[in-house]
Design a protein around this motif. Structure first.
Motif, PDB file in Angstrom:
ATOM      1  N   THR A 151       0.823  -1.206   0.000  1.00 30.29           N
ATOM      2  CA  THR A 151       0.000   0.000   0.000  1.00 30.29           C
ATOM      3  C   THR A 151       0.858   1.257   0.000  1.00 30.29           C
ATOM      4  OG1 THR A 151      -1.827  -1.131   1.096  1.00 30.29           O
ATOM      5  CG2 THR A 151      -1.745   1.265   1.310  1.00 30.29           C
ATOM      6  N   MET A 152       1.959   1.237   0.753  1.00 29.74           N
ATOM      7  CA  MET A 152       2.854   2.391   0.757  1.00 29.74           C
ATOM      8  C   MET A 152       3.439   2.618  -0.633  1.00 29.74           C
ATOM      9  SD  MET A 152       4.712   1.626   4.420  1.00 29.74           S
ATOM     10  CE  MET A 152       5.668   3.143   4.524  1.00 29.74           C
ATOM     11  N   ASN A 153       3.836   1.549  -1.307  1.00 27.43           N
ATOM     12  CA  ASN A 153       4.341   1.685  -2.674  1.00 27.43           C
ATOM     13  C   ASN A 153       3.270   2.251  -3.606  1.00 27.43           C
ATOM     14  OD1 ASN A 153       7.151   0.753  -2.913  1.00 27.43           O
ATOM     15  ND2 ASN A 153       6.389  -1.191  -2.128  1.00 27.43           N
ATOM     16  N   ASP A 154       2.021   1.793  -3.450  1.00 30.13           N
ATOM     17  CA  ASP A 154       0.930   2.307  -4.280  1.00 30.13           C
ATOM     18  C   ASP A 154       0.719   3.799  -4.045  1.00 30.13           C
ATOM     19  OD1 ASP A 154       0.404  -0.165  -5.425  1.00 30.13           O
ATOM     20  OD2 ASP A 154      -1.110  -0.704  -3.932  1.00 30.13           O
ATOM     21  N   LEU A 155       0.736   4.221  -2.788  1.00 37.04           N
ATOM     22  CA  LEU A 155       0.532   5.635  -2.476  1.00 37.04           C
ATOM     23  C   LEU A 155       1.667   6.497  -3.019  1.00 37.04           C
ATOM     24  CD1 LEU A 155      -0.768   5.246   1.176  1.00 37.04           C
ATOM     25  CD2 LEU A 155      -2.122   5.934  -0.814  1.00 37.04           C
ATOM     26  N   MET A 156       2.884   5.990  -2.964  1.00 37.61           N
ATOM     27  CA  MET A 156       4.016   6.747  -3.497  1.00 37.61           C
ATOM     28  C   MET A 156       3.911   6.883  -5.016  1.00 37.61           C
ATOM     29  SD  MET A 156       7.206   5.494  -1.099  1.00 37.61           S
ATOM     30  CE  MET A 156       8.338   6.751  -1.747  1.00 37.61           C
ATOM     31  N   LYS A 157       3.390   5.863  -5.687  1.00 36.18           N
ATOM     32  CA  LYS A 157       3.182   5.962  -7.132  1.00 36.18           C
ATOM     33  C   LYS A 157       2.136   7.019  -7.466  1.00 36.18           C
ATOM     34  CE  LYS A 157       4.488   1.159  -8.019  1.00 36.18           C
ATOM     35  NZ  LYS A 157       3.992  -0.222  -8.286  1.00 36.18           N
ATOM     36  N   GLN A 158       1.205   7.266  -6.531  1.00 36.87           N
ATOM     37  CA  GLN A 158       0.222   8.328  -6.714  1.00 36.87           C
ATOM     38  C   GLN A 158       0.773   9.698  -6.332  1.00 36.87           C
ATOM     39  OE1 GLN A 158      -3.326   7.223  -4.535  1.00 36.87           O
ATOM     40  NE2 GLN A 158      -3.907   5.649  -6.001  1.00 36.87           N
ATOM     41  N   GLY A 159       2.020   9.755  -5.870  1.00 37.34           N
ATOM     42  CA  GLY A 159       2.670  11.021  -5.573  1.00 37.34           C
ATOM     43  C   GLY A 159       2.700  11.421  -4.118  1.00 37.34           C
ATOM     44  N   PHE A 160       2.271  10.536  -3.219  1.00 35.49           N
ATOM     45  CA  PHE A 160       2.249  10.859  -1.796  1.00 35.49           C
ATOM     46  C   PHE A 160       3.514  10.372  -1.094  1.00 35.49           C
ATOM     47  CE2 PHE A 160      -2.284  10.293  -2.874  1.00 35.49           C
ATOM     48  CZ  PHE A 160      -2.786  11.517  -2.476  1.00 35.49           C
ATOM     49  N   ALA A 161       4.007  11.153  -0.148  1.00 31.79           N
ATOM     50  CA  ALA A 161       4.927  10.617   0.855  1.00 31.79           C
ATOM     51  C   ALA A 161       4.106   9.759   1.818  1.00 31.79           C
ATOM     52  CB  ALA A 161       5.613  11.745   1.611  1.00 31.79           C
ATOM     53  N   VAL A 162       4.764   8.838   2.495  1.00 30.88           N
ATOM     54  CA  VAL A 162       4.060   7.954   3.424  1.00 30.88           C
ATOM     55  C   VAL A 162       4.806   7.906   4.751  1.00 30.88           C
ATOM     56  CG1 VAL A 162       2.904   6.504   1.719  1.00 30.88           C
ATOM     57  CG2 VAL A 162       5.237   5.965   2.399  1.00 30.88           C
ATOM     58  N   ALA A 163       4.046   7.830   5.821  1.00 31.29           N
ATOM     59  CA  ALA A 163       4.605   7.647   7.164  1.00 31.29           C
ATOM     60  C   ALA A 163       3.734   6.627   7.884  1.00 31.29           C
ATOM     61  CB  ALA A 163       4.626   8.969   7.927  1.00 31.29           C
ATOM     62  N   THR A 164       4.351   5.781   8.682  1.00 31.10           N
ATOM     63  CA  THR A 164       3.594   4.766   9.403  1.00 31.10           C
ATOM     64  C   THR A 164       4.360   4.345  10.650  1.00 31.10           C
ATOM     65  OG1 THR A 164       2.362   2.690   9.149  1.00 31.10           O
ATOM     66  CG2 THR A 164       4.552   2.787   8.145  1.00 31.10           C
ATOM     67  N   PHE A 165       3.754   3.473  11.457  1.00 32.47           N
ATOM     68  CA  PHE A 165       4.367   3.099  12.724  1.00 32.47           C
ATOM     69  C   PHE A 165       3.664   1.862  13.253  1.00 32.47           C
ATOM     70  CE2 PHE A 165       0.744   5.710  13.540  1.00 32.47           C
ATOM     71  CZ  PHE A 165       0.192   5.272  14.732  1.00 32.47           C
ATOM     72  N   ASP A 166       4.267   1.235  14.243  1.00 33.34           N
ATOM     73  CA  ASP A 166       3.644   0.129  14.972  1.00 33.34           C
ATOM     74  C   ASP A 166       3.123   0.647  16.308  1.00 33.34           C
ATOM     75  OD1 ASP A 166       4.251  -1.755  13.005  1.00 33.34           O
ATOM     76  OD2 ASP A 166       6.173  -2.266  13.916  1.00 33.34           O
TER      77      ASP A 166
END
Length: 309
Positions: free
Chosen positions: A58-73
């Protein structure tokens, strides 16, 4: 701290893992990745028992749409600090403790490292916890919530029996005991038939491979303590003031075939709380972002249309 990609589950390009501390000193594992010319950052909040690696796709998909991504546990799971002696048991004292995790990620990762505007993407318990953070505090610009935890399926037990069991167990020293019907182990490869999460065998096997590669990321079933904390927090959200909408435009996406969270409870919330948008993906099981390609693509298209307005 580190991440654990596999050949079947490639990490997003340029991803960096960071160590954060919540206000109560609990250590969290977080990560972020920024493409060239980003159009904002999506903060991704995963569900109970999940871990960052489950969302590489999902992070890769969002980056292809032009978004930076941040996440955590979240505390107590994945690569973040565990809270009780048995690291495989899912426990938290109160969902208010999870609020401290969001505060730390927002101030020490999102604001410090990532480009604005900020969007939210939550799943299940992560959706629930993002909702907690949308009560009167403007910190995200738009939010999409997948299969939010607003109520459980209790099976043959009436809700009042389940609640009474949780209160009794935690009152009499069993807060770290596993709920009946759950194992102190994560799902295995052979559990795919009739599982309540996804109809996609390839993604199921991919996630099992990740846990075989890094078993320390796994937790098993919820404890009585976690369950009582969840019930208390659901009561809080179901008492959402009728005159108060979310602090930013928010879309709730329900999975039509959900057997994990109770969509009737979500609909009851939507009938009371003003200002939310909603839709249902009728043929999806609980984990919409780990479902078959056609289902995922519908969700991602809805996400992109909603957050770009």
């Amino acid at each position: 701290m580190q991440l654990f990609p596999t050949p079947e589950n490639k990490a997003p390009p340029g991803i960096r893992v960071v160590e954060l501390f919540a206000a109560d000193k609990v250590k969290l594992r977080a990560a972020f990745a920024v493409p060239k010319n980003p159009k904002g950052t999506v903060l991704l909040a995963n569900g109970r028992s999940e871990f960052i690696e489950r969302y590489f796709e999902t992070m890769n998909d969002l980056m292809k749409q032009g978004f930076a991504v941040a996440t955590f546990d979240w505390r107590g799971q994945g690569g973040s600090q565990r809270l009780i002696a048995d690291p495989k048991r899912g426990y938290v004292r109160s969902f208010a403790d999870y609020d401290l995790d969001i505060d730390a990620v927002y101030s020490r990762l999102l604001v410090a490292q990532c480009p604005k505007p900020f969007y939210g993407l939550g799943h299940s318990t992560g959706s629930h916890l993002m909702l907690r953070a949308l009560r009167g505090r403007k910190w995200l610009d738009r939010v999409v919530l997948s299969a939010p935890l607003m109520g459980f399926h209790y099976g043959s037990w009436p809700r009042w029996v389940a609640r009474g069991m949780a209160i009794g167990a935690t009152t009499f020293g069993m807060k770290t005991g596993i709920l009946p019907g759950y194992a102190n182990l994560p799902y295995k490869r052979e559990d795919f038939p009739n599982n309540p999460l996804t109809s996609d065998r390839r993604r199921w096997d991919r996630d099992i491979t990740s846990l075989e590669h890094a078993p320390q990321l796994a937790i098993g079933g919820p404890t009585f303590g976690w369950f009582r904390a969840a019930l208390n927090s659901m009561d809080e959200l179901q008492a959402w003031p009728e005159a108060q909408g979310p602090s930013c435009p928010t879309l709730i996406v329900m999975a039509g075939l959900d057997r994990v969270v109770n969509n009737d409870a979500t609909k009851m919330f939507l009938a009371r709380a003003p200002g939310f948008s909603s839709l249902t993906i009728a043929d999806s099981q609980h984990e919409i972002l780990n479902e078959k390609n056609a289902i995922r693509q519908r969700f991602l298209a809805a996400f992109n249309a909603f957050v770009t307005g």
